[in-house]
Design a protein around this motif. Structure first.
Motif, PDB file in Angstrom:
ATOM      1  N   ASP A  65       0.764  -1.195  -0.012  1.00  0.00           N
ATOM      2  CA  ASP A  65       0.013  -0.088  -0.025  1.00  0.00           C
ATOM      3  C   ASP A  65       1.036   1.220  -0.082  1.00  0.00           C
ATOM      4  OD1 ASP A  65       0.920   0.429   2.664  1.00  0.00           O
ATOM      5  OD2 ASP A  65      -0.981  -0.513   3.524  1.00  0.00           O
ATOM      6  N   THR A  90      -0.227   1.003 -10.696  1.00  0.00           N
ATOM      7  CA  THR A  90      -1.018   0.455  -9.640  1.00  0.00           C
ATOM      8  C   THR A  90      -1.581  -1.081 -10.002  1.00  0.00           C
ATOM      9  OG1 THR A  90      -2.996   1.767 -10.059  1.00  0.00           O
ATOM     10  CG2 THR A  90      -1.326   2.557  -8.722  1.00  0.00           C
ATOM     11  N   ASP A  95      -8.819  -4.829  -1.395  1.00  0.00           N
ATOM     12  CA  ASP A  95      -7.931  -4.164  -0.283  1.00  0.00           C
ATOM     13  C   ASP A  95      -7.858  -2.612  -0.589  1.00  0.00           C
ATOM     14  OD1 ASP A  95      -8.337  -6.196   1.721  1.00  0.00           O
ATOM     15  OD2 ASP A  95      -6.508  -6.957   0.961  1.00  0.00           O
ATOM     16  N   GLY A  96      -8.007  -2.469  -1.871  1.00  0.00           N
ATOM     17  CA  GLY A  96      -7.682  -0.938  -2.438  1.00  0.00           C
ATOM     18  C   GLY A  96      -6.367  -1.087  -3.265  1.00  0.00           C
ATOM     19  N   ARG A  98      -2.714  -0.857  -4.639  1.00  0.00           N
ATOM     20  CA  ARG A  98      -1.409  -1.393  -4.322  1.00  0.00           C
ATOM     21  C   ARG A  98      -0.442  -1.089  -5.258  1.00  0.00           C
ATOM     22  NH1 ARG A  98      -3.997  -1.388  -0.126  1.00  0.00           N
ATOM     23  NH2 ARG A  98      -4.383  -3.061   1.110  1.00  0.00           N
TER      24      ARG A  98
END
Length: 128
Positions: A65, A90, A95-96, A98
């Motif tokens: 992250d 990216t 989880d968003g 990374r």
């Protein structure tokens, strides 16, 4: 051709300062390890952990992250988000967002090459 004798033309002023500081730290570590350890601890207390070398503990394909990338690169998480806007690849996960370690390292290598080219040919623009 530039008259600058610095052997790493892609270094930013911050990169240069860090290389100089690390050179002094290596000499201190060699000649006075206890004093170096005390200063390392003090630097960490002051939030300047970049002074102390740390091994890369991630694999090339690990996904990090923004906070982890910032820690790895000794920058603030906002800088990582700025790099993203400038083209750092990216990976979207559940989880968003990374960042793949290999992409971060390649991004930095590309930036150094671009800065080195700018030092050799200052008339170059970002679009050339």
């Amino acid at each position: 051709m530039s008259d600058d004798p610095w052997p790493w033309p892609g270094d930013s002023p911050l990169d240069r300062a860090r290389r100089v500081a690390r050179t002094y730290r290596e000499a201190l570590l060699r000649d006075a390890p206890e004093t170096c350890a005390e200063l390392d601890d003090r630097c960490r207390e002051l939030g300047q952990s970049w002074v102390v070398p740390k091994p890369l503990t991630f694999g090339q394909d690990d996904l990090l992250d923004a906070d982890e990338v910032a820690d790895m690169c000794d920058v603030r998480p906002g800088t990582v988000r700025q790099w993203r806007r400038r083209g750092l690849p990216t990976v979207d996960t559940v989880d968003g967002v990374r960042y793949r370690v290999a992409d971060v390292l390649a991004y930095h290598a590309d930036r150094r090459i671009r800065r080195a080219n700018m030092a050799v040919n200052p008339d170059m623009t970002r679009d050339s």
